[in-house]
Scaffold this motif. Structure first.
Motif, short mmCIF file in Angstrom:
data_model
loop_
_atom_site.label_atom_id
_atom_site.label_comp_id
_atom_site.label_asym_id
_atom_site.label_seq_id
_atom_site.Cartn_x
_atom_site.Cartn_y
_atom_site.Cartn_z
N PRO A 103 0.84 -1.20 0.00
CA PRO A 103 0.00 0.00 0.00
C PRO A 103 0.88 1.25 0.00
N VAL A 104 0.56 2.20 -0.85
CA VAL A 104 1.41 3.38 -0.99
C VAL A 104 0.58 4.65 -0.83
N TYR A 105 0.89 5.41 0.17
CA TYR A 105 0.21 6.70 0.33
C TYR A 105 1.26 7.78 0.58
N ASN A 106 1.50 8.59 -0.41
CA ASN A 106 2.50 9.66 -0.34
C ASN A 106 3.87 9.15 0.11
N SER B 157 -2.53 8.97 -3.35
CA SER B 157 -1.40 9.85 -3.01
C SER B 157 -1.56 11.22 -3.67
N THR B 158 -1.16 12.26 -2.94
CA THR B 158 -1.22 13.60 -3.52
C THR B 158 0.17 14.07 -3.95
N ASP B 159 1.20 13.29 -3.65
CA ASP B 159 2.52 13.58 -4.23
C ASP B 159 2.59 12.81 -5.55
N LEU C 102 2.29 8.00 -7.71
CA LEU C 102 1.67 7.22 -8.78
C LEU C 102 2.49 7.30 -10.08
N ASP C 103 2.96 8.50 -10.41
CA ASP C 103 3.79 8.64 -11.62
C ASP C 103 5.05 7.80 -11.50
N PHE C 104 5.62 7.84 -10.32
CA PHE C 104 6.82 7.06 -10.02
C PHE C 104 6.55 5.57 -10.27
N LEU C 105 5.42 5.13 -9.73
CA LEU C 105 5.06 3.71 -9.88
C LEU C 105 4.83 3.36 -11.34
N LYS C 106 4.14 4.27 -12.04
CA LYS C 106 3.87 3.99 -13.46
C LYS C 106 5.16 3.84 -14.25
N ASP C 107 6.15 4.70 -13.93
CA ASP C 107 7.46 4.59 -14.60
C ASP C 107 8.09 3.23 -14.33
N LEU C 108 8.02 2.81 -13.06
CA LEU C 108 8.57 1.49 -12.73
C LEU C 108 7.84 0.40 -13.51
N GLY C 109 6.51 0.55 -13.57
CA GLY C 109 5.68 -0.45 -14.24
C GLY C 109 6.01 -0.60 -15.72
N LYS C 110 6.47 0.48 -16.32
CA LYS C 110 6.82 0.41 -17.75
C LYS C 110 8.06 -0.46 -17.96
N LYS C 111 8.94 -0.45 -16.93
CA LYS C 111 10.20 -1.18 -17.08
C LYS C 111 10.11 -2.64 -16.62
N ARG D 203 -8.65 7.00 -6.42
CA ARG D 203 -8.59 8.43 -6.73
C ARG D 203 -8.38 9.25 -5.47
N ARG D 204 -9.02 8.80 -4.38
CA ARG D 204 -8.88 9.52 -3.12
C ARG D 204 -8.32 8.58 -2.06
N ASN D 205 -7.76 9.16 -1.02
CA ASN D 205 -7.22 8.34 0.06
C ASN D 205 -8.35 7.57 0.76
N GLN D 206 -8.22 6.24 0.79
CA GLN D 206 -9.27 5.42 1.39
C GLN D 206 -8.83 4.82 2.72
N GLY D 207 -7.55 4.69 2.92
CA GLY D 207 -7.06 4.06 4.15
C GLY D 207 -6.34 2.76 3.84
#
Ligand code: UDP
Ligand code: MG
Length: 312
Positions: free
Chosen positions: A7-10, A42-44, A47-56, A66-70
């Motif tokens: 789980p990743v939140y900020n 996450s509001t930082d 997600l973009d970071f993760l997407k970059d990793l996912g591409k590789k 979309r919003r913080n759920q816990g």
């Protein structure tokens, strides 16, 4: 296959380093694996970071709220999406060491369905450790599952155990307990824990007043959700009986010529009787509601889950 749910939140500062450490450890295990990152609104730019990793890396799967759920909701989504027969959870902040996963796998071989990490030398602020200790102690006393660390992020599960979980709002702390109540074998193993170097903890001092009331709700749900009257009836009955005894005593001495109107115990007696009856009828109402919903819903604390076996 092994599914690793994170789980990743900020956590933009740690997620890259975590990925490196995690994938190098998983490669050493020599099993097929998938890495599931749940971005919990996450509001930082985690997600973009993760997407970059996912591409590789094709072993990465990313799901995002979309919003913080816990954390509970994030884990629930990860469990639902996991394809492996074994599922590891681990925090994204690098406090849990990926190299410890092998210890959990080894422990699981002793026949456990769930293996919890135990942060024996925990690297967290004193107040947090203290409130956790109290939580673990109370949970042990109430339910008899004596593990040291309910809330360690690093845990290993069989697929069967997590698929039966319904998690929401704060329930992630009770995962070992819920599974234990369902009849799964829950074990623990001491693991190393590190300081949080990057980012901020998402759980601060509010832990104490959020966690402890939760324990009492869980206690009520696990013991009385099917028959609330057993609790309300008993407490209400005792209260009304105590009030009745007091009022009977006052009635007797009244007829013996004593003045009772100015005695505080008179008010206590009246209060106990009224409160007792109210509790009793609250129990009736609760039983009525439980009965109405019994057929239409099931919850986490139902212990009557079955396992279906195929017979030939
Ligand atoms: N987390 C999450 N959603 C939340 C809060 C936390 O996904 O609403 C994640 C967080 O990113 C981390 C893990 O849950 O990976 C544990 O959080 P944290 O380290 O803040 O908890 P602590 O270790 O301080 O108890
Ligand atoms: Mg942490």
């Amino acid at each position: 296959m092994l599914s690793v749910v994170v789980p990743v939140y900020n956590e933009k500062e740690s997620v890259g380093a975590l990925y490196k450490e995690l994938s190098s450890q998983l490669l050493k295990l020599d099993t097929k694996y998938e890495l599931i990152f749940i971005n919990d609104g996450s509001t930082d730019n985690s997600l973009d970071f993760l997407k970059d990793l996912g591409k590789k890396d094709k072993s990465i799967r990313i799901f995002s709220f979309r919003r913080n759920q816990g954390k509970a909701e994030a884990l629930a989504l990860g469990f639902q999406k996991a394809r492996g027969d074994l599922i590891v959870t681990l925090d994204a902040d690098l406090q849990d060491k990926p190299s410890e996963i092998k210890k959990l796998l080894l422990k699981k071989k002793e026949g456990y369905d769930v293996v919890c990490g135990w942060r024996k030398n925990r690297s967290d602020p004193f107040f947090k450790v203290l409130s956790s200790k109290l939580f673990n102690f109370l949970a042990g006393v109430f339910w008899g599952l004596n593990i040291h660390d309910y809330n360690c992020g690093l845990k290993l599960f069989s697929k069967e155990s997590v698929k039966s979980l319904k998690l929401y709002g704060g329930l992630h702390r009770f995962i070992p307990l819920i599974l234990y109540q369902k009849g799964f074998r829950v074990g623990e193993i001491a693991i190393e824990h590190r300081n949080r170097v990057y980012g901020k903890s998402k759980y601060g001092f509010s832990k104490l007043w959020k966690d402890l009331p939760d324990i009492f709700t869980m206690l009520f749900l696990s013991k009385y959700s099917a028959r609330p009257m057993h609790l309300f009836g008993a407490v209400g009955g005792i209260s009304a009986l105590a009030g009745f005894i007091i009022l009977s005593y006052l009635t007797i001495i009244h007829f013996q010529g004593h003045r009772i109107g100015n005695r505080p115990i008179l008010f206590l007696g009246m209060l106990l009787v009224i409160a007792g009856f109210q509790l009793f009828f609250t129990g009736f109402l609760a039983d009525l509601i439980t009965n109405l919903f019994r057929n239409s819903s099931s919850d986490n604390m139902n212990n009557n889950e079955e396992t279906e076996y195929i017979s030939f």
